[in-house]
Enzyme design. Structure first.
Site, PDB file in Angstrom:
ATOM      1  CG  ASP A   1     -17.844  51.740  10.216  1.00 40.88           C
ATOM      2  OD1 ASP A   1     -17.601  52.421   9.213  1.00 40.88           O
ATOM      3  OD2 ASP A   1     -18.983  51.522  10.648  1.00 40.88           O
TER       4      ASP A   1
ATOM      5  CG  ASP B   1     -18.447  49.011  14.948  1.00 43.94           C
ATOM      6  OD1 ASP B   1     -17.824  50.009  14.513  1.00 43.94           O
ATOM      7  OD2 ASP B   1     -19.242  48.355  14.250  1.00 43.94           O
TER       8      ASP B   1
ATOM      9  CD  GLU C   1     -22.677  53.601  15.902  1.00 41.79           C
ATOM     10  OE1 GLU C   1     -23.238  52.536  15.620  1.00 41.79           O
ATOM     11  OE2 GLU C   1     -21.693  53.668  16.668  1.00 41.79           O
TER      12      GLU C   1
END
Ligand code: NAG
Ligand code: NAG
Ligand code: NAG
Ligand code: NAG
Ligand code: NAG
Length: 585
Positions: free
Chosen positions: A192, A195, A549
């Site tokens: 995704d 991770d 992220e």
């Protein structure tokens, strides 16, 4: 498409050089536009200047690189200095290149004057062998760097290749990635984000958005030399969805990997040893949000593969899409699995997307009728993995031309243009989590809406400005900072991404790498990071998973918008933009 090999000329009429307002003839023109370069000798010291270009015919928009153009009327444009270049000295020549856009093959005559410069103004003859993707002719002024949207597009696809789970193909282009998670209940698909969980909802939503861009802006992908890579990109997850759906047992894989166990591991996906439990949707476990979105992706995929010459695969996708939608329709309720992290608020928008892509794939009007049961008139907060209301409204408008739906799209865009916060450098800033992603998704919506005839010039300008911010028109690290990794000279070096942070084997990789100073050993080419805070501040820090992220859904609208912008360049509809913090050279 324009033949950019033509040379366009602006010619000087020597007899007219001694009037303050100088008429010129434009010889170079094509269907939809014309191009030229003006050079005005400076006869008075100027600190800031305003020039007026007057056209004999309506000009819809003007592209200009060294200055700021404002449309005063269809026949008059005000050209002003940028904040970076205000001074003009006697003896200088003030030069600018422009492309005018108009309706049909117009050949306007034009003249120009500079406010307050009483001396005669001359315009020089200049050859302009440039197209919209090349730099303007020689000039002493600083000018905004032209973004290379095709480059960014190709890189975005590469990011998805770094996210691949399962057995990698022989043509894997990411040398630091290898086979991983081969024993998953359903191997394949994408990790995704930074991770290694495979979440059904964002994976399907991302695939649908990417397919939408391939179907709508195929020319942009072809022009970028990326169509085959893009088809491989979506095939990777479509294969996973096909393997993950069993129409006999009515069971669909919803998630592989446990969020908590996964997040307590920092290392390579190739080295994972923790259990990777599977969660399914079936007749007893609800999940019509994920099932419907997966059906949407499969249906859109069936259209794309039919158009691109794989009829057998297209049929396989469509068959799965129809049975999956039928299951979703009759087993309602959102997925509430354990540690899913991507819980949908509502399933109506996903069901709507499934019906609309099935309608497009089959032309069966029952699907269109179903879409009316699910569509909502509410203005979405954003286009996201969770919320596709605006996508549903826009596609319904494309299919029906019913004002009801264009009004909803306009409402959505109005909120984005006028109703939300902007950073000082002009990013439409919706949320601290992945601000770039929401802006890029809205840019994609804006560009699709423009294509559907909804406020095209306003939405195109806004969308390209948002994308330009992400690609460098900002002030981070002295400016020209790309939030897309690997694009340009300055970009994030510490994305919150486990695999990229790990050194080459046999070195160990652990939580020490999460906090290690310095760049990640591998460049995660193509990913956009979360983005800045409301005030343009940003920290390139691996441990900052809010600003740094990366995720498959983050790049989806971004990539779609890039394809759309390349399409605009090819069709000569690239807007005049005016970014607040342009990257100048
Ligand atoms: C026009 O351009 C040429 C070549 O750059 C230059 O030699 C000439 O002086 C220019 N004329 C004017 C009026 O600026
Ligand atoms: C844009 O990027 C592409 C792909 O990297 C490259 O081939 C092309 O030369 C670049 N164009 C310009 C104008 O720099
Ligand atoms: C649905 O999946 C759960 C968990 O895998 C399983 O226990 C249950 O028997 C399944 N139900 C059906 C109808 O297949
Ligand atoms: C599944 O959805 C149905 C219908 O929406 C609902 O009645 C039921 O409570 C849901 N089951 C679970 C376990 O959430
Ligand atoms: C990796 O870590 C283990 C356990 O801490 C250690 O025994 C081993 O030597 C390390 N390997 C390398 C290549 O550093």
């Amino acid at each position: 498409m324009i033949d950019w090999s033509l040379l366009f000329l602006l010619i000087l009429h020597p007899a007219l050089i001694c009037v303050a307002e100088t008429p010129i003839s434009i010889l170079g023109h094509w269907s939809g536009g014309f191009q030229g370069q003006a050079c005005i000798p400076i006869t008075k010291e100027l600190d800031g200047w305003k020039a007026h270009i007057l056209f004999s015919e309506d000009v819809d928009s003007l592209d200009i690189w060294v200055a700021v153009a404002t449309k005063i009327s269809p026949r008059e444009y005000l050209i002003e200095n940028t904040q970076y270049k205000t001074q003009e000295h006697v003896g200088d020549r003030l030069c600018f290149t422009f492309i005018g856009h108009g309706l049909g093959d117009i050949v306007p005559t034009a003249s120009v004057y500079v406010e307050g410069m009483d001396e005669p103004v001359g315009l020089n003859t200049t050859h302009v062998p440039t197209g919209p993707t090349t730099s303007p002719g020689p000039t002493h002024a600083l000018h905004p760097v032209r973004k290379n949207y095709t480059d960014a597009l190709g890189k975005s696809i590469l990011f998805y290749e770094a996210q691949r789970s399962g057995k990698l193909p022989a043509n894997n282009r990411v040398p630091w990635r290898g086979d991983s998670a081969l024993n998953d209940c359903v191997p394949g698909g994408w990790y995704d984000a930074g991770d290694h969980v495979k979440f059904g909802l964002p994976m399907a939503s991302t695939t649908t958005v990417l397919l939408w861009s391939i179907l709508k802006f195929k020319d942009g992908y072809v022009q970028s030399g990326q169509l085959n890579n893009a088809m491989d990109q979506v095939k990777w997850t479509l294969d996973y969805f096909l393997k993950g759906w069993n129409p006999q047992t009515k069971q669909l894989v919803a998630q592989v990997g446990d969020g908590r166990a996964d997040h307590s591991y920092w290392g390579r996906p190739e080295d994972m040893t923790m259990p990777r439990p599977c969660q399914f949707i079936n007749e007893t476990i609800n999940g019509s949000d994920i099932a419907a979105e997966t059906a949407a992706a499969l249906a859109a995929g069936s259209i794309a593969f039919k158009e691109n010459g794989d009829a057998a695969y297209s049929t396989q996708l469509l068959t799965a899409a129809e049975s999956l939608y039928s299951f979703a329709k009759t087993h309602r309720g959102v997925f509430k699995g354990s540690a899913t992290y991507y819980s949908s608020r509502d399933e109506k928008d996903e069901l709507c997307m499934a019906t609309l892509w099935l309608y497009r794939a089959t032309h069966n009007t029952q699907y269109l009728h179903d879409a009316y049961d699910y569509v909502e008139d509410l203005w979405a907060w954003a286009l996201s993995w969770d919320d596709k209301k605006v996508a549903c409204q826009l596609i319904l408008y494309e299919e029906t031309h019913d004002d009801r739906f264009s009004k909803a799209v306009v409402g959505f865009m109005q909120a984005w243009l006028d109703g939300i916060n902007y950073t000082p450098c002009g990013l439409a800033w919706r949320d601290m989590w992945g601000a770039n992603r929401y802006a890029a998704n809205s840019a994609f919506v804006a560009l699709l809406s423009a294509e559907a005839g909804i406020n095209p010039s306003q939405y195109r300008k806004w969308a390209v400005e948002q994308m330009n911010y992400i690609l460098g028109d900002n002030k981070h690290d002295g400016g020209c900072y790309s939030f897309q990794i690997g694009y340009g000279d300055k970009y994030p070096l510490q994305p919150h991404h486990r695999a990229a942070s790990c050194p080459d084997r046999p070195a160990n990789c652990s939580f020490a790498q999460l906090n290690a100073p310095g760049p990640s050993p591998h460049v995660l080419i193509g990913a956009i990071v979360g983005g800045p805070e409301y005030n343009d501040n940003y920290h390139d820090l691996r441990s900052d998973y809010i600003l740094n992220e990366v995720a498959t859904d983050y790049n989806s609208g971004f990539q779609g918008a890039l394809a759309a912008i390349v399409h605009l360049q090819m069709t000569n509809n690239f807007p005049v933009t005016n970014n607040k913090c342009p990257c100048m050279v």
